[in-house]
Scaffold this motif. Structure first.
Motif, PDB file in Angstrom:
ATOM      1  N   ASP A  30       0.930  -1.264  -0.095  1.00 36.26           N
ATOM      2  CA  ASP A  30       0.119  -0.037  -0.037  1.00 36.26           C
ATOM      3  C   ASP A  30       0.880   1.323  -0.088  1.00 36.26           C
ATOM      4  O   ASP A  30       0.592   2.410  -0.417  1.00 36.26           O
ATOM      5  CB  ASP A  30      -0.907   0.065   1.183  1.00 36.26           C
ATOM      6  N   SER A  31       2.056   1.261   0.426  1.00 34.86           N
ATOM      7  CA  SER A  31       2.779   2.418   0.527  1.00 34.86           C
ATOM      8  C   SER A  31       3.584   2.712  -0.871  1.00 34.86           C
ATOM      9  O   SER A  31       4.160   3.686  -1.106  1.00 34.86           O
ATOM     10  CB  SER A  31       3.853   2.173   1.504  1.00 34.86           C
ATOM     11  N   ASP A  32       3.455   1.590  -1.851  1.00 31.13           N
ATOM     12  CA  ASP A  32       4.203   1.710  -3.011  1.00 31.13           C
ATOM     13  C   ASP A  32       3.357   2.675  -3.773  1.00 31.13           C
ATOM     14  O   ASP A  32       2.227   2.525  -4.305  1.00 31.13           O
ATOM     15  CB  ASP A  32       4.309   0.581  -3.829  1.00 31.13           C
ATOM     16  N   PRO A  33       3.673   3.816  -4.596  1.00 32.64           N
ATOM     17  CA  PRO A  33       3.042   4.981  -5.327  1.00 32.64           C
ATOM     18  C   PRO A  33       2.648   4.306  -6.511  1.00 32.64           C
ATOM     19  O   PRO A  33       1.640   4.664  -7.145  1.00 32.64           O
ATOM     20  CB  PRO A  33       3.953   6.044  -5.350  1.00 32.64           C
ATOM     21  N   LEU A  34       3.318   3.284  -6.925  1.00 31.87           N
ATOM     22  CA  LEU A  34       2.961   2.782  -8.245  1.00 31.87           C
ATOM     23  C   LEU A  34       1.692   2.068  -8.321  1.00 31.87           C
ATOM     24  O   LEU A  34       0.858   2.082  -9.132  1.00 31.87           O
ATOM     25  CB  LEU A  34       3.980   1.600  -8.581  1.00 31.87           C
ATOM     26  N   LYS A  35       0.992   1.404  -7.274  1.00 31.43           N
ATOM     27  CA  LYS A  35      -0.049   0.685  -7.065  1.00 31.43           C
ATOM     28  C   LYS A  35      -1.295   1.935  -7.351  1.00 31.43           C
ATOM     29  O   LYS A  35      -2.056   1.666  -8.021  1.00 31.43           O
ATOM     30  CB  LYS A  35      -0.166   0.183  -5.636  1.00 31.43           C
ATOM     31  N   TRP A  36      -0.843   3.000  -6.546  1.00 28.90           N
ATOM     32  CA  TRP A  36      -2.203   3.965  -6.793  1.00 28.90           C
ATOM     33  C   TRP A  36      -2.117   4.716  -8.024  1.00 28.90           C
ATOM     34  O   TRP A  36      -3.156   5.206  -8.426  1.00 28.90           O
ATOM     35  CB  TRP A  36      -1.855   4.834  -5.470  1.00 28.90           C
ATOM     36  N   ARG A  37      -0.845   4.781  -8.605  1.00 25.27           N
ATOM     37  CA  ARG A  37      -0.870   5.887 -10.105  1.00 25.27           C
ATOM     38  C   ARG A  37      -1.673   4.650 -11.162  1.00 25.27           C
ATOM     39  O   ARG A  37      -2.362   5.168 -11.701  1.00 25.27           O
ATOM     40  CB  ARG A  37       0.563   6.044 -10.180  1.00 25.27           C
ATOM     41  N   ASP A  40      -5.089   4.685 -10.462  1.00 23.16           N
ATOM     42  CA  ASP A  40      -5.930   5.912 -10.767  1.00 23.16           C
ATOM     43  C   ASP A  40      -6.030   6.302 -12.375  1.00 23.16           C
ATOM     44  O   ASP A  40      -6.996   6.527 -12.736  1.00 23.16           O
ATOM     45  CB  ASP A  40      -4.898   7.204 -10.304  1.00 23.16           C
TER      46      ASP A  40
END
Length: 177
Positions: A30-37, A40
């Motif tokens: 969950d702290s990996d920004p790749l997951k959220w980008r 999104d």
């Protein structure tokens, strides 16, 4: 009416792809920004299909491949499906541009117009040299182009009168007029 059905089919496919992105990125921390980008961008395509978003998703997928927990098979499926949409968008944009050019009075070949003209020229030359040939054979001869893209290009060449199609489905063969 066909355009409306195509849009509905594309919308459903994009929803399934967004769901797949969520499932596939679940293995990322969950702290990996790749997951959220990645999530999104996949969701943003549901609002408006934009070529830059698809290109960003494809880049992010390539980065995710570096993660040892990533499923290469699943990422390949995602990449293939987003490439499909990218090809459709590029083809539609080129078609729009060339239609505007025709309206403004510029002259284009009546047999080879719209879409990627280099790709179409290559496909046309392959058929001219080899005689009746299948989609699979053409796709093997055209590097970095999916068989679906080849199929769309062939349909346009047949529609424009540059090629003739004989047979149906997997027995279809294309030849010059």
């Amino acid at each position: 009416m066909d355009s409306q059905k195509d849009n509905q089919r594309d919308r459903l496919k994009l929803e399934k792809l967004a769901s797949a992105v969520y499932l596939i990125t679940d293995f990322l921390n969950d702290s990996d920004p790749l997951k959220w980008r990645l999530r999104d961008k996949a969701l943003s395509l549901l609002d408006q299909v934009v070529l830059s978003h698809i290109n960003q998703i494809l880049s992010l997928i390539n980065i995710v491949r570096l993660n040892p927990n990533a499923s290469e098979m699943n990422l390949n499926i995602l990449k293939r499906e987003y490439d499909y949409f990218k090809d459709r968008l590029v083809s539609e944009k080129e078609l729009s541009f060339e239609q505007e050019t025709l309206i403004s009075g510029a002259k284009l070949s009546p047999k080879l117009h719209a879409g990627n003209s280099d790709r179409r020229d290559t496909i046309f030359k392959i058929i001219k040299q080899n005689g009746p040939i299948s989609i699979a054979d053409i796709a093997r001869a055209v590097p970095d182009v999916s068989s679906k893209t080849v199929q769309r290009e062939l349909a346009e060449l047949v529609r424009s009168g540059a090629l003739k199609k004989e047979g149906e489905r997997r027995w279809s063969r294309y030849l010059t007029v």
